[in-house]
Scaffold this motif. Sequence first.
Motif, PDB file in Angstrom:
ATOM      1  N   UNK A 244       0.852  -1.196   0.000  1.00 35.91           N
ATOM      2  CA  UNK A 244       0.000   0.000   0.000  1.00 35.91           C
ATOM      3  C   UNK A 244       0.881   1.237   0.000  1.00 35.91           C
ATOM      4  N   UNK A 245       0.315   2.323  -0.471  1.00 35.81           N
ATOM      5  CA  UNK A 245       1.017   3.604  -0.492  1.00 35.81           C
ATOM      6  C   UNK A 245       0.456   4.457   0.633  1.00 35.81           C
ATOM      7  N   UNK A 246       1.306   4.923   1.549  1.00 36.38           N
ATOM      8  CA  UNK A 246       0.814   5.753   2.656  1.00 36.38           C
ATOM      9  C   UNK A 246      -0.032   6.919   2.153  1.00 36.38           C
ATOM     10  N   UNK A 247      -0.929   7.371   3.012  1.00 39.85           N
ATOM     11  CA  UNK A 247      -1.946   8.353   2.615  1.00 39.85           C
ATOM     12  C   UNK A 247      -1.356   9.603   1.983  1.00 39.85           C
ATOM     13  N   UNK A 248      -0.290  10.154   2.586  1.00 40.69           N
ATOM     14  CA  UNK A 248       0.276  11.400   2.059  1.00 40.69           C
ATOM     15  C   UNK A 248       0.789  11.200   0.635  1.00 40.69           C
ATOM     16  N   UNK A 249       1.396  10.041   0.372  1.00 39.76           N
ATOM     17  CA  UNK A 249       1.911   9.772  -0.963  1.00 39.76           C
ATOM     18  C   UNK A 249       0.784   9.443  -1.940  1.00 39.76           C
ATOM     19  N   UNK A 250      -0.285   8.830  -1.426  1.00 42.50           N
ATOM     20  CA  UNK A 250      -1.454   8.581  -2.276  1.00 42.50           C
ATOM     21  C   UNK A 250      -2.048   9.889  -2.769  1.00 42.50           C
ATOM     22  N   UNK A 251      -2.073  10.876  -1.874  1.00 48.58           N
ATOM     23  CA  UNK A 251      -2.597  12.192  -2.250  1.00 48.58           C
ATOM     24  C   UNK A 251      -1.719  12.827  -3.327  1.00 48.58           C
ATOM     25  N   UNK A 252      -0.407  12.640  -3.215  1.00 51.08           N
ATOM     26  CA  UNK A 252       0.513  13.159  -4.224  1.00 51.08           C
ATOM     27  C   UNK A 252       0.234  12.524  -5.582  1.00 51.08           C
ATOM     28  N   UNK A 253       0.046  11.200  -5.570  1.00 52.44           N
ATOM     29  CA  UNK A 253      -0.237  10.498  -6.821  1.00 52.44           C
ATOM     30  C   UNK A 253      -1.537  11.004  -7.447  1.00 52.44           C
ATOM     31  N   UNK A 254      -2.559  11.197  -6.622  1.00 49.10           N
ATOM     32  CA  UNK A 254      -3.833  11.696  -7.130  1.00 49.10           C
ATOM     33  C   UNK A 254      -3.650  13.062  -7.788  1.00 49.10           C
ATOM     34  N   UNK A 255      -2.895  13.937  -7.119  1.00 49.43           N
ATOM     35  CA  UNK A 255      -2.671  15.278  -7.670  1.00 49.43           C
ATOM     36  C   UNK A 255      -1.905  15.205  -8.990  1.00 49.43           C
ATOM     37  N   UNK A 256      -0.908  14.309  -9.058  1.00 48.19           N
ATOM     38  CA  UNK A 256      -0.138  14.161 -10.292  1.00 48.19           C
ATOM     39  C   UNK A 256      -1.018  13.655 -11.436  1.00 48.19           C
ATOM     40  N   UNK A 257      -1.889  12.706 -11.114  1.00 48.63           N
ATOM     41  CA  UNK A 257      -2.773  12.162 -12.146  1.00 48.63           C
ATOM     42  C   UNK A 257      -3.740  13.218 -12.669  1.00 48.63           C
ATOM     43  N   UNK A 258      -4.287  14.028 -11.763  1.00 47.75           N
ATOM     44  CA  UNK A 258      -5.216  15.093 -12.184  1.00 47.75           C
ATOM     45  C   UNK A 258      -4.490  16.123 -13.043  1.00 47.75           C
ATOM     46  N   UNK A 259      -3.291  16.493 -12.631  1.00 48.05           N
ATOM     47  CA  UNK A 259      -2.508  17.458 -13.391  1.00 48.05           C
ATOM     48  C   UNK A 259      -2.172  16.907 -14.786  1.00 48.05           C
TER      49      UNK A 259
END
Length: 248
Positions: free
Chosen positions: A29-44
């Motif tokens: 699993x990817x820790x929550x803070x890094x999951x949020x980073x991935x989500x932001x990168x995908x949206x961008x």
Amino acid sequence: MVDELIGIADEMEDLLPLFVGGGSMSGLILPTSHSATFKALAIETKSILDQELGHANDYSLNLLHAVNAGAGGFSGGPSYASVEEASKIVRAAVRAIERKRRTQAAAPPLAKSYVDPTRIVALLAIGKGPLDFARLGELCREINVAASNRCHLSTAMLLRTIINHVPPVFGFSTFAEVANSYGGAKAQKSFKASMQRLEGSLRNIADMHLHSPIRPQEDVPTAVQVDFAADLDVLLGEIIRVSGAGNG
């Protein structure tokens, strides 16, 4: 944009070593803070791809699928495989954008119209009256088609047809009279100079190509030879002016 996407792909790949064991049932699993980073990168990334390649392009759609194919998608955090796949999709999109730009750079620039489209619109706006300008508008349209397709013989012949067609607008029966007598001996010298180029140089070039019989060796015209666009525009502008279409 390409550099930004490459940077995003690098950031996504940098997240891969950050996955941690989530127990026997959860896998990595990817820790929550890094999951949020991935989500932001995908949206961008999706925003950039939509701008560069259009909405609903294949790369944006596959990126969304990769993101949501993980365990729970954004809500439950991405899987290792989905992050890895997303980074590869971004790099593939970069290659697609670079190919698109190379194709656009290799394409010749769009040629400007021989007759400005606003002149054709103005001619057709004159409407029915003592004279009908529909044929003149069509001749101008066909010159644009001929010139854009490098049909230089056709361009010369259409130009000659136009100067034979328009003298009644000015109260004359021949274009030679327009070139020599319109406006009086001293008036409108600049207009006369343009008309005399059409009557002299243009007519000679067009007649040469119209009336020459076949020969052992030929010389076909170039775009430069039949470039009377500026003088034609002067003629059309005066036709529009005296016919009232330019007076609002």
